[in-house]
Motif scaffolding. Structure first.
Motif, PDB file in Angstrom:
ATOM      1  N   ILE A  76      -2.739 -45.814 -49.131  1.00  0.00           N
ATOM      2  CA  ILE A  76      -1.756 -45.964 -49.746  1.00  0.00           C
ATOM      3  C   ILE A  76      -0.291 -47.601 -49.215  1.00  0.00           C
ATOM      4  O   ILE A  76       0.101 -47.971 -49.587  1.00  0.00           O
ATOM      5  N   VAL A  77      -0.398 -46.754 -47.373  1.00  0.00           N
ATOM      6  CA  VAL A  77       0.108 -47.725 -46.261  1.00  0.00           C
ATOM      7  C   VAL A  77      -0.404 -49.471 -47.769  1.00  0.00           C
ATOM      8  O   VAL A  77       0.174 -50.176 -46.990  1.00  0.00           O
ATOM      9  N   GLY A  78      -1.694 -49.359 -47.382  1.00  0.00           N
ATOM     10  CA  GLY A  78      -2.438 -50.884 -48.053  1.00  0.00           C
ATOM     11  C   GLY A  78      -1.142 -51.254 -49.572  1.00  0.00           C
ATOM     12  O   GLY A  78      -1.471 -52.494 -49.691  1.00  0.00           O
ATOM     13  N   LYS A  79      -1.000 -50.357 -50.202  1.00  0.00           N
ATOM     14  CA  LYS A  79       0.278 -50.011 -51.191  1.00  0.00           C
ATOM     15  C   LYS A  79       1.402 -50.331 -50.878  1.00  0.00           C
ATOM     16  O   LYS A  79       1.861 -51.500 -51.589  1.00  0.00           O
ATOM     17  N   ILE A  80       1.644 -50.381 -49.695  1.00  0.00           N
ATOM     18  CA  ILE A  80       3.259 -49.823 -49.461  1.00  0.00           C
ATOM     19  C   ILE A  80       3.080 -51.460 -49.277  1.00  0.00           C
ATOM     20  O   ILE A  80       4.732 -51.980 -48.944  1.00  0.00           O
ATOM     21  N   ASP A  81       2.584 -52.369 -48.156  1.00  0.00           N
ATOM     22  CA  ASP A  81       2.634 -53.328 -47.794  1.00  0.00           C
ATOM     23  C   ASP A  81       2.372 -54.444 -48.637  1.00  0.00           C
ATOM     24  O   ASP A  81       1.485 -54.931 -49.000  1.00  0.00           O
ATOM     25  N   GLU A  82       3.951 -54.946 -49.918  1.00  0.00           N
ATOM     26  CA  GLU A  82       3.643 -55.434 -50.747  1.00  0.00           C
ATOM     27  C   GLU A  82       3.261 -57.285 -50.149  1.00  0.00           C
ATOM     28  O   GLU A  82       2.611 -58.036 -50.553  1.00  0.00           O
ATOM     29  N   ASP A  83       3.603 -57.451 -48.917  1.00  0.00           N
ATOM     30  CA  ASP A  83       3.348 -58.959 -48.710  1.00  0.00           C
ATOM     31  C   ASP A  83       1.986 -58.835 -47.540  1.00  0.00           C
ATOM     32  O   ASP A  83       2.061 -60.383 -47.559  1.00  0.00           O
ATOM     33  N   GLY A  84       1.703 -57.723 -47.571  1.00  0.00           N
ATOM     34  CA  GLY A  84       0.313 -58.341 -47.179  1.00  0.00           C
ATOM     35  C   GLY A  84       0.013 -58.439 -45.898  1.00  0.00           C
ATOM     36  O   GLY A  84      -0.470 -58.585 -45.580  1.00  0.00           O
ATOM     37  N   GLU A  91      11.884 -51.768 -45.577  1.00  0.00           N
ATOM     38  CA  GLU A  91      12.322 -51.998 -47.615  1.00  0.00           C
ATOM     39  C   GLU A  91      11.750 -51.701 -48.811  1.00  0.00           C
ATOM     40  O   GLU A  91      12.106 -51.728 -49.467  1.00  0.00           O
ATOM     41  N   GLU A  92      10.196 -52.119 -47.413  1.00  0.00           N
ATOM     42  CA  GLU A  92       8.596 -51.807 -48.704  1.00  0.00           C
ATOM     43  C   GLU A  92       8.994 -50.241 -48.405  1.00  0.00           C
ATOM     44  O   GLU A  92       8.442 -50.000 -49.756  1.00  0.00           O
ATOM     45  N   LEU A  93       9.148 -49.092 -46.894  1.00  0.00           N
ATOM     46  CA  LEU A  93       8.905 -48.260 -47.891  1.00  0.00           C
ATOM     47  C   LEU A  93      10.275 -47.683 -48.287  1.00  0.00           C
ATOM     48  O   LEU A  93       9.862 -46.849 -48.908  1.00  0.00           O
ATOM     49  N   LYS A  94      11.305 -47.938 -48.446  1.00  0.00           N
ATOM     50  CA  LYS A  94      12.964 -47.558 -49.065  1.00  0.00           C
ATOM     51  C   LYS A  94      11.716 -47.614 -50.472  1.00  0.00           C
ATOM     52  O   LYS A  94      12.094 -47.037 -51.600  1.00  0.00           O
ATOM     53  N   ALA A  95      11.336 -49.365 -51.221  1.00  0.00           N
ATOM     54  CA  ALA A  95      10.683 -49.106 -52.707  1.00  0.00           C
ATOM     55  C   ALA A  95      10.331 -48.065 -53.105  1.00  0.00           C
ATOM     56  O   ALA A  95       9.626 -47.671 -53.381  1.00  0.00           O
ATOM     57  N   TRP A  96       9.090 -48.058 -51.804  1.00  0.00           N
ATOM     58  CA  TRP A  96       7.537 -47.411 -52.138  1.00  0.00           C
ATOM     59  C   TRP A  96       7.929 -45.740 -52.202  1.00  0.00           C
ATOM     60  O   TRP A  96       8.038 -44.950 -53.103  1.00  0.00           O
ATOM     61  N   ILE A  97       8.672 -45.169 -52.053  1.00  0.00           N
ATOM     62  CA  ILE A  97      10.010 -44.127 -51.421  1.00  0.00           C
ATOM     63  C   ILE A  97      10.450 -43.709 -53.781  1.00  0.00           C
ATOM     64  O   ILE A  97      10.202 -42.528 -54.638  1.00  0.00           O
ATOM     65  N   LYS A  98      11.301 -44.972 -53.483  1.00  0.00           N
ATOM     66  CA  LYS A  98      11.504 -44.773 -55.352  1.00  0.00           C
ATOM     67  C   LYS A  98      10.646 -44.772 -56.139  1.00  0.00           C
ATOM     68  O   LYS A  98      10.695 -44.707 -57.724  1.00  0.00           O
ATOM     69  N   PHE A  99       9.800 -45.362 -55.961  1.00  0.00           N
ATOM     70  CA  PHE A  99       8.526 -45.560 -57.639  1.00  0.00           C
ATOM     71  C   PHE A  99       7.822 -44.763 -57.347  1.00  0.00           C
ATOM     72  O   PHE A  99       7.350 -44.096 -58.091  1.00  0.00           O
ATOM     73  N   ALA A 100       7.343 -43.464 -55.844  1.00  0.00           N
ATOM     74  CA  ALA A 100       6.639 -41.973 -56.195  1.00  0.00           C
ATOM     75  C   ALA A 100       7.594 -41.076 -56.575  1.00  0.00           C
ATOM     76  O   ALA A 100       6.937 -40.625 -57.807  1.00  0.00           O
ATOM     77  N   GLN A 101       9.278 -41.455 -56.375  1.00  0.00           N
ATOM     78  CA  GLN A 101       9.780 -40.183 -57.164  1.00  0.00           C
ATOM     79  C   GLN A 101      10.162 -40.366 -57.847  1.00  0.00           C
ATOM     80  O   GLN A 101      10.464 -39.856 -59.665  1.00  0.00           O
ATOM     81  N   LYS A 102       9.758 -41.886 -59.131  1.00  0.00           N
ATOM     82  CA  LYS A 102      10.075 -42.057 -60.507  1.00  0.00           C
ATOM     83  C   LYS A 102       8.834 -42.267 -61.019  1.00  0.00           C
ATOM     84  O   LYS A 102       9.036 -41.623 -62.039  1.00  0.00           O
ATOM     85  N   ARG A 103       7.914 -41.998 -60.276  1.00  0.00           N
ATOM     86  CA  ARG A 103       6.652 -42.408 -60.967  1.00  0.00           C
ATOM     87  C   ARG A 103       6.624 -40.238 -61.223  1.00  0.00           C
ATOM     88  O   ARG A 103       5.941 -39.739 -62.199  1.00  0.00           O
ATOM     89  N   TRP A 104       7.184 -39.220 -60.203  1.00  0.00           N
ATOM     90  CA  TRP A 104       6.734 -38.292 -60.697  1.00  0.00           C
ATOM     91  C   TRP A 104       8.129 -37.415 -61.731  1.00  0.00           C
ATOM     92  O   TRP A 104       7.286 -37.477 -62.590  1.00  0.00           O
ATOM     93  N   ILE A 105       8.709 -38.557 -61.704  1.00  0.00           N
ATOM     94  CA  ILE A 105       9.762 -38.178 -63.190  1.00  0.00           C
ATOM     95  C   ILE A 105       9.213 -38.358 -63.879  1.00  0.00           C
ATOM     96  O   ILE A 105       9.317 -37.570 -65.347  1.00  0.00           O
ATOM     97  N   TYR A 106       8.438 -39.503 -64.789  1.00  0.00           N
ATOM     98  CA  TYR A 106       7.584 -40.130 -65.581  1.00  0.00           C
ATOM     99  C   TYR A 106       6.442 -39.178 -65.921  1.00  0.00           C
ATOM    100  O   TYR A 106       6.516 -38.717 -67.211  1.00  0.00           O
ATOM    101  N   GLU A 107       5.916 -38.852 -65.229  1.00  0.00           N
ATOM    102  CA  GLU A 107       4.610 -37.391 -65.230  1.00  0.00           C
ATOM    103  C   GLU A 107       5.348 -36.931 -66.013  1.00  0.00           C
ATOM    104  O   GLU A 107       4.728 -35.618 -67.112  1.00  0.00           O
ATOM    105  N   ASP A 108       6.676 -35.445 -65.350  1.00  0.00           N
ATOM    106  CA  ASP A 108       6.972 -34.599 -65.744  1.00  0.00           C
ATOM    107  C   ASP A 108       7.241 -34.772 -66.783  1.00  0.00           C
ATOM    108  O   ASP A 108       7.280 -34.282 -67.834  1.00  0.00           O
TER     109      ASP A 108
END
Length: 138
Positions: A76-84, A91-108
């Motif tokens: 997962i950390v590899g996915k979070i590290d957008e610039d590699g 900023e990358e961590l905030k973006a990941w947390i927002k992504f995880a929350q949105k993914r859960w909403i869409y799945e729900d």
């Protein structure tokens, strides 16, 4: 003559002070909390797991051994590290947390839709909605 005026002022003041408050409630819509769990790192990291992974993914991590958990978190950390660059920025961590929350909403939403679309035609009719929501028979 002074006494009736004083009495009238006192009654007017009492009526004004006992009326409804004129304060307006804040009408700002707040974002949903990252987790429904209490945030206390001294006791557990459940709140952080929910925020970082999303509620459903956090449940699956609870079932893993520490070794398996470490391996999956590394992926997962590899996915979070957008610039590699090998580091995770705030900023990358905030973006990941927002992504995880949105993914859960869409799945729900998808789960809810499937639960209402009883004939699986991709549409939810009023009858299907009533049946799924209120238990009416089609």
């Amino acid at each position: 003559m002074l006494f009736p005026r004083l009495l009238l002022c006192l009654v007017a003041w009492a009526l004004c002070s006992s009326g409804k408050p004129t304060e307006r409630k804040e009408r700002v819509v707040r974002e949903a909390p990252l987790s429904t769990r209490e945030h206390d790192d001294a006791q557990s990291f459940d709140y952080d797991h929910d925020a970082f992974l999303g509620a459903e993914e956090a449940k699956s991590f609870d079932q893993l051994t520490p070794e398996e958990s470490k391996e999956r978190l590394g992926k997962i950390v590899g996915k979070i590290d957008e610039d590699g660059d090998g580091f995770v920025t705030v900023e990358e961590l905030k973006a990941w947390i927002k992504f995880a929350q949105k993914r859960w909403i869409y799945e729900d939403v998808e789960r809810q839709w499937k639960g209402h679309d009883l004939n699986e035609d991709g549409l939810v009719s009023w009858e299907e909605y009533k049946n799924a929501t209120y238990g009416y028979i089609l």
